[in-house]
Design a protein around this motif. Structure first.
Motif, PDB file in Angstrom:
ATOM      1  N   ALA A 845       0.866  -1.318   0.045  1.00 15.74           N
ATOM      2  CA  ALA A 845       0.106   0.200   0.184  1.00 15.74           C
ATOM      3  C   ALA A 845       0.792   1.167   0.151  1.00 15.74           C
ATOM      4  N   LEU A 846       1.831   1.298   0.620  1.00 14.16           N
ATOM      5  CA  LEU A 846       2.719   2.491   0.778  1.00 14.16           C
ATOM      6  C   LEU A 846       3.401   2.470  -0.345  1.00 14.16           C
ATOM      7  N   ARG A 847       4.082   1.530  -1.090  1.00 16.38           N
ATOM      8  CA  ARG A 847       4.511   1.688  -2.449  1.00 16.38           C
ATOM      9  C   ARG A 847       3.749   2.156  -3.454  1.00 16.38           C
ATOM     10  N   ALA A 848       2.298   1.780  -3.540  1.00 11.49           N
ATOM     11  CA  ALA A 848       1.486   2.546  -4.193  1.00 11.49           C
ATOM     12  C   ALA A 848       1.280   3.801  -4.294  1.00 11.49           C
ATOM     13  N   GLY A 853       4.155   8.104   0.341  1.00 12.50           N
ATOM     14  CA  GLY A 853       4.270   7.061   1.349  1.00 12.50           C
ATOM     15  C   GLY A 853       5.788   6.703   1.455  1.00 12.50           C
ATOM     16  N   GLY A 854       6.876   7.349   1.246  1.00 10.80           N
ATOM     17  CA  GLY A 854       8.184   6.972   1.301  1.00 10.80           C
ATOM     18  C   GLY A 854       8.506   7.031   2.740  1.00 10.80           C
ATOM     19  N   GLU A 855       8.440   7.932   3.422  1.00 13.12           N
ATOM     20  CA  GLU A 855       8.716   8.193   4.830  1.00 13.12           C
ATOM     21  C   GLU A 855       8.338   7.136   5.819  1.00 13.12           C
ATOM     22  N   ALA A 856       6.949   6.556   5.496  1.00 19.51           N
ATOM     23  CA  ALA A 856       6.298   5.583   6.443  1.00 19.51           C
ATOM     24  C   ALA A 856       7.022   4.086   5.680  1.00 19.51           C
ATOM     25  N   LEU A 857       7.161   3.992   4.616  1.00 22.87           N
ATOM     26  CA  LEU A 857       7.742   2.833   3.942  1.00 22.87           C
ATOM     27  C   LEU A 857       9.042   2.764   4.163  1.00 22.87           C
ATOM     28  N   ALA A 858       9.660   3.684   4.592  1.00 28.47           N
ATOM     29  CA  ALA A 858      11.181   3.787   5.086  1.00 28.47           C
ATOM     30  C   ALA A 858      11.008   3.289   6.707  1.00 28.47           C
ATOM     31  N   ALA A 872      16.484   3.856  -0.027  1.00 25.72           N
ATOM     32  CA  ALA A 872      15.902   4.124  -1.354  1.00 25.72           C
ATOM     33  C   ALA A 872      14.412   4.868  -1.241  1.00 25.72           C
ATOM     34  N   ALA A 873      13.608   4.171  -0.478  1.00 23.94           N
ATOM     35  CA  ALA A 873      12.321   4.744  -0.059  1.00 23.94           C
ATOM     36  C   ALA A 873      12.241   6.379   0.352  1.00 23.94           C
ATOM     37  N   LEU A 874      13.264   6.358   1.502  1.00 27.51           N
ATOM     38  CA  LEU A 874      13.366   7.764   1.888  1.00 27.51           C
ATOM     39  C   LEU A 874      14.011   8.566   0.864  1.00 27.51           C
ATOM     40  N   GLY A 875      14.871   8.157   0.149  1.00 24.83           N
ATOM     41  CA  GLY A 875      15.400   9.162  -0.869  1.00 24.83           C
ATOM     42  C   GLY A 875      14.569   9.524  -1.975  1.00 24.83           C
ATOM     43  N   THR A 876      13.227   8.649  -2.222  1.00 17.58           N
ATOM     44  CA  THR A 876      12.287   9.093  -3.069  1.00 17.58           C
ATOM     45  C   THR A 876      11.375  10.022  -2.659  1.00 17.58           C
ATOM     46  N   HIS A 877      11.149  10.105  -1.149  1.00 16.05           N
ATOM     47  CA  HIS A 877      10.345  10.878  -0.480  1.00 16.05           C
ATOM     48  C   HIS A 877      11.037  12.244  -0.502  1.00 16.05           C
ATOM     49  N   LEU A 878      12.435  12.228  -0.244  1.00 12.94           N
ATOM     50  CA  LEU A 878      13.116  13.333  -0.143  1.00 12.94           C
ATOM     51  C   LEU A 878      13.251  14.361  -1.533  1.00 12.94           C
ATOM     52  N   ALA A 879      13.278  13.597  -2.370  1.00 14.51           N
ATOM     53  CA  ALA A 879      13.232  14.097  -3.709  1.00 14.51           C
ATOM     54  C   ALA A 879      12.164  14.849  -4.354  1.00 14.51           C
ATOM     55  N   ALA A 880      11.082  14.308  -3.804  1.00 18.15           N
ATOM     56  CA  ALA A 880       9.714  14.938  -4.298  1.00 18.15           C
ATOM     57  C   ALA A 880       9.272  16.069  -3.385  1.00 18.15           C
ATOM     58  N   THR A 881       9.854  16.227  -1.947  1.00 13.85           N
ATOM     59  CA  THR A 881       9.487  17.224  -0.966  1.00 13.85           C
ATOM     60  C   THR A 881      10.388  18.041  -0.556  1.00 13.85           C
ATOM     61  N   LEU A 882      11.791  18.002  -0.867  1.00 10.70           N
ATOM     62  CA  LEU A 882      12.861  19.135  -0.490  1.00 10.70           C
ATOM     63  C   LEU A 882      12.780  20.260  -1.412  1.00 10.70           C
ATOM     64  N   GLN A 900      18.505   9.902   6.210  1.00  9.24           N
ATOM     65  CA  GLN A 900      18.869   9.147   5.132  1.00  9.24           C
ATOM     66  C   GLN A 900      20.351   8.699   5.033  1.00  9.24           C
ATOM     67  N   ALA A 901      21.263   9.742   5.618  1.00  7.33           N
ATOM     68  CA  ALA A 901      22.787   9.577   5.636  1.00  7.33           C
ATOM     69  C   ALA A 901      22.971   8.275   6.468  1.00  7.33           C
ATOM     70  N   ALA A 902      22.007   8.088   7.804  1.00  2.00           N
ATOM     71  CA  ALA A 902      22.400   6.927   8.499  1.00  2.00           C
ATOM     72  C   ALA A 902      22.080   5.748   7.774  1.00  2.00           C
ATOM     73  N   LEU A 903      21.081   5.669   7.045  1.00  3.67           N
ATOM     74  CA  LEU A 903      20.522   4.307   6.308  1.00  3.67           C
ATOM     75  C   LEU A 903      21.468   4.145   5.317  1.00  3.67           C
TER      76      LEU A 903
END
Length: 975
Positions: A845-848, A853-858, A872-882, A900-903
């Motif tokens: 559901a989060l990938r959809a 849903g990137g932050e919750a998926l991460a 990767a999920a958090l990077g997708t979220h950051l690319a769309a929101t920053l 993201q750096a820690a992951l």
């Protein structure tokens, strides 16, 4: 008195009849000569009169029988019981040829084309015979010569003048003494008029033979001066003329019986409505002409030229008849004129009183300024002299080079006290007659009019009631004036149809404080005039409509200043306040300059003027003076304006202004001013942090003024939301519990509830916050309900109440929601599935949801130790929101970058860490988050040269947990 038997010889008139008029003696003789049976029979008195457009018969029964009116050919039959005996009038109306008794009733033979109607008035039957419709003129016109007049009638004595005035108000008097005509023989038809617009003159006595017809001189358009319309009236040499305006008509009198033929003027745009009425030895011309149009008369060789001019100020500069008082004996008022003519008496069309017009044989002298004296009015004229007699003893004589006016009792004339129109307002058009006279003279006039009303017939009192109402209003007695005018509405149906009469009653009601009864001042059928503008402005000011009232008063100020002192004293404060509130500074300064400094009721307008002039100290002193006065309304306005001025100048703050304005709440109650004061006080209370006090005041106002309750709801809701935001959390909850219905069903109410829930959570009152959110959600709908349900579900999930969280989402579901609300609800539903152990379904559901849903998926993948997937999920979220560089990042965004750096470090993805360091290191700024980000993204150790850097990083790692903990707890961080 004993009746004389039939056939008995006549005896000489006794001495007590020496003062009787000839026609009275003849009538008495005819009554004495009746046979005994007729003398004992019950008689029905019949009175007659001629009026503009119709003639009238009045049958006065002692007890009204059954009657009806039936049209029969050229006549009508008044059906009444048999045996009725009539006492006929001295003269029949002009449209009635004969009046005769028949077995079936009373037959009236009408002039061809005339029509009749009848109605009941008490015990009387009134028959009105309307004039025939006007016919087109014949090619050649003639008329019967008027009866020869040997000389001008002598001045009327008191008894005769009183009799004439009464007949003028009711039936028309006979022109010559003659016995009543017999009813059995119809009177012969009068000769047809040669001018269609000229009413037929009264029938001559039967003994007088008609003079042979003579040709009439024809009136024709004349060459006007630039800008006017003119007509030439050919009249014999030496014919005098006088011109005066009365209401909507201009009256012109020619002291010659040979009237001009008006046929050539038919269809003329101005003079086509000119009507000629024959008088004994004179002719009266009536021309309907709306104000401010006037007639200017000038003498030429061929006759008199009448020129219609606009506007009235064009008459300025004309020769004036200057009145002078002659001490006597007897005392007289003199009007000097170069060539005075005869004095022609006519009936005044406005009041029905005798109007004595002094004509001029040449010249153009007029009286531009009228005067009011106790026994007569010297009216403003356009040519000659015009005297309106209010007493039986007024006499006007044409002397050598002057007119002389005398009154009964040798009254002396005070010329400086009766000016009706000062030179300051010569061009102002009027609707009322409100003379600027001393109170004693106005009181005498009102008393004389009341005495005349008491002695007049009910249907002849309307003009006198209007004059009495004007006198009482001029005396500053509006309640009495309204009562006088109300009697006219009750007894005469013409009063309701008279827009000017109704407007006068409305003006009296306005000054009496009965605004609901003053609506006639805004009636569309009241003719426009400067006086109408003035009184409409006064009504607007009384209703608080300052923007409408101010310009009206500014335009009519000369007329206001020309009013009598008592009336002016009532209107000046209202006018000054309207000019002040409307910002008419120049007009207000002129008005206050004319009023003088001593007027105590003008202190408030003077204070407003000082404020407009930029003099705050003077204005505040005057406001304080008005606030200490006895006028409650002025006191309330002064308090409010003084508070506002002190607030603007910084002398007080909002809290002190609110306390000071509370004193004005009870200074004036019950109108728009109190409502405005309450709203302003509520605003000041909110501005000073007392939103609960503002809410209480607004709710009290809504309860006190139910008609304003709906309009007050937005202000009440604003005060309620401000109270929720300002009050402590528990007090805010109590406020919401007390007035839950005040929560608006819009984003403002949603935001207020979310903020209040967060404040309760900060106090570890999660259950109270959840209950509050549940209560607010049940009262909301649509997106607000969905947002509150999302917050409640998140709170339940945080407390591990999975069933409560699922129920909150289900109860707040809506078919269509914006993406900004639908995506967070889907994320929360996925987290709920993960907590229930359905991790694959939650991940799918989060990938959809994509970036949303990137932050919750991460978070889910981190819990599964899938570091690369989580990164990767958090990077997708950051690319769309920053935001794009170089925009500054918020703390929450910088924490996501650090995460993201820690992951990436846990995943061992060195290239990705290097790319993240290159793109985001400069945007992390300074502080613990930036230092931790630098450590996680630093290059790996490659040799002994990197040992000093390793030492520094190890030292930093040792202190980093403490620094991050201090940052989380909100404690100050020092290097």
């Amino acid at each position: 008195m004993r009746r004389r038997p039939a056939g008995e010889g006549r005896r000489p008139a006794p001495a007590w009849m020496g003062g009787a008029r000839p026609w009275q003696v003849l009538a008495l003789a005819a009554a004495l000569a009746l046979p005994p049976a007729a003398a004992l029979a019950e008689r029905v008195t019949v009175r007659s009169g001629d009026h503009p457009g119709f003639g009238r018969l009045v049958f006065d029964w002692p007890a009204l029988p059954a009657w009806s009116l039936q049209q029969q050919g050229d006549g009508v039959l008044l059906r009444v019981p048999a045996g009725t005996t009539l006492q006929p009038p001295a003269r029949l109306p002009r449209n009635l040829l004969s009046l005769a008794e028949e077995p079936e009733g009373i037959r009236l033979v009408l002039r061809p084309g005339a029509s009749a109607k009848a109605y009941r008035l008490g015990a009387r039957v009134v028959v009105d015979v309307a004039d025939p419709p006007a016919q087109p003129p014949a090619p050649e016109r003639t008329r019967a010569a008027a009866r020869p007049v040997a000389a001008s009638p002598p001045p009327a004595g008191p008894v005769e003048a009183r009799s004439r005035a009464r007949r003028t108000r009711g039936a028309a008097p006979p022109e010559a003494p003659s016995p009543p005509p017999a009813l059995a023989a119809p009177s012969p038809p009068a000769p047809a008029a040669s001018v269609a617009a000229m009413p037929t003159s009264p029938a001559a006595p039967a003994a007088a033979a008609p003079a042979p017809p003579v040709a009439l001189p024809a009136a024709r358009p004349a060459r006007p001066l630039p800008g006017g319309q003119a007509v030439l009236l050919p009249v014999p040499a030496g014919t005098g003329a006088a011109v005066v305006r009365r209401g909507g008509e201009v009256l012109a009198v020619l002291d010659s019986a040979e009237a001009p033929d008006l046929a050539p003027l038919r269809g003329h745009p101005v003079f086509g409505a000119l009507v000629a009425d024959p008088l004994p030895g004179a002719t009266l011309l009536r021309l309907p002409l709306a104000p401010p149009g006037q007639l200017r008369a000038r003498r030429e060789a061929a006759g008199w030229v009448l020129e219609a001019i606009r506007p009235a100020p064009a008459l300025e500069g004309a020769p004036a008849l200057m009145p002078e008082a002659e001490p006597g004996p007897p005392p007289r008022l003199l009007l000097k004129a170069a060539a005075p003519g005869r004095v022609v008496p006519v009936a005044d069309p406005e009041t029905g009183l005798p109007l004595l017009l002094g004509t001029l044989r040449e010249g153009a002298e007029a009286l531009p300024v009228g005067r009011r004296l106790p026994e007569f009015d010297l009216l403003p004229s356009l040519l000659g002299a015009a005297v309106l007699a209010r007493s039986d003893g007024v006499a006007v004589q044409a002397l050598r080079g002057r007119f002389g006016i005398a009154a009964a009792g040798g009254a002396r004339f005070a010329l400086d006290a009766g000016v009706t129109q000062p030179p300051a307002a010569p061009a102002m058009t009027r609707s009322f007659d409100l003379p600027d006279q001393p109170p004693a003279e106005l009181l005498n006039r009102a008393q004389a009019l009341q005495a005349a009303i008491a002695g007049a017939a009910p249907l002849t009192r309307l003009a006198q009631r209007r004059a009495a109402g004007e006198a009482l209003l001029a005396l500053g007695l509006p309640q009495e004036a309204q009562a006088m005018l109300a009697l006219g509405f009750a007894e005469d149906p013409r009063a309701t149809a008279d827009a000017g009469y109704a407007a006068l009653a409305g003006a009296a009601a306005l000054l009496a404080g009965r605004l609901a009864e003053a609506g006639a001042l805004r009636a569309p059928d009241w003719p426009e005039s400067d006086e109408a503008t003035l009184w409409r402005a006064a009504l607007a000011a009384a209703q608080g409509e300052w923007r409408e009232a101010g310009p009206g008063f500014a335009a009519t100020m000369p007329l206001l200043l020309a009013y009598p002192a008592a009336l002016r004293a009532r209107l000046l404060p209202l006018a000054a306040l309207a000019l002040a509130e409307a910002g008419e500074r120049a007009a207000l300064a002129r008005l206050l300059g004319r009023a003088g400094e001593a007027a105590e009721d003008l202190v408030l307008p003077r204070a407003i003027l000082a404020e407009l002039d930029g003099k705050p100290e003077e204005a505040l002193a005057l406001y304080d003076r008005a606030a200490a006065g006895r006028d409650r309304q002025a006191r309330a306005r002064a308090i409010r304006r003084g508070v506002e001025l002190r607030l603007v100048t910084g002398a007080i703050d909002a809290k002190a202004a609110a306390r000071a304005l509370e004193a004005a709440l009870y200074a004036w109650r019950g109108d728009r001013q109190e409502l405005e004061t309450r709203l302003r006080l509520a605003t000041l209370r909110r501005g000073s942090g007392d939103a609960r006090g503002a809410l209480a005041l607004l709710r009290e106002t809504a309860a006190m003024l139910p008609e304003q309750a709906e309009a007050l709801q937005p202000a009440i809701r604003d005060a309620f939301l401000a109270g929720l935001a300002e009050s402590p959390p528990l007090a805010a909850v109590a406020l919401f519990d007390a007035f839950p219905e005040l929560l608006p069903a819009d984003p403002r109410g949603e935001e207020a509830m979310l903020v209040l829930a967060d404040r309760l959570l900060a106090l570890d009152l999660g259950d109270r916050a959840a209950a509050l959110l549940r209560q607010a959600m049940e009262r909301a709908a649509g997106t607000s309900r969905a947002a509150l349900g999302l917050r409640l579900a998140a709170l339940r999930l945080q407390e591990s109440d999975l069933s409560g969280a699922e129920a909150a989402l289900a109860d707040s579901a809506a078919p269509e929601l914006p993406a900004g609300l639908a995506q967070p609800r889907a994320v929360l539903a996925a987290r709920l599935d993960a907590r229930r152990g359905r991790v694959p379904e939650a991940v799918a559901a989060l990938r959809a949801l994509g970036p949303a849903g990137g932050e919750a998926l991460a978070e889910l993948l981190t819990e599964s130790t899938d570091w690369a997937g989580a990164a990767a999920a958090l990077g997708t979220h950051l690319a769309a929101t920053l935001p794009a560089p170089p925009a500054t990042l918020a703390d929450a965004q910088r924490r996501l970058l650090l995460r993201q750096a820690a992951l990436l470090a846990l995943a061992g993805d060195e290239p990705a860490l290097a790319a993240l360091r290159e793109s985001a290191a400069a945007r992390m700024g300074e502080g613990p988050l930036a230092e931790a980000f630098a450590l996680l993204t630093a290059d790996p150790l490659r040799g002994l040269a990197d040992l000093p850097r390793l030492q520094r990083e190890l030292q930093l790692f040792r202190s980093l947990p403490a620094r991050l903990e201090a940052l989380r707890a909100g404690a100050p961080v020092t290097r």
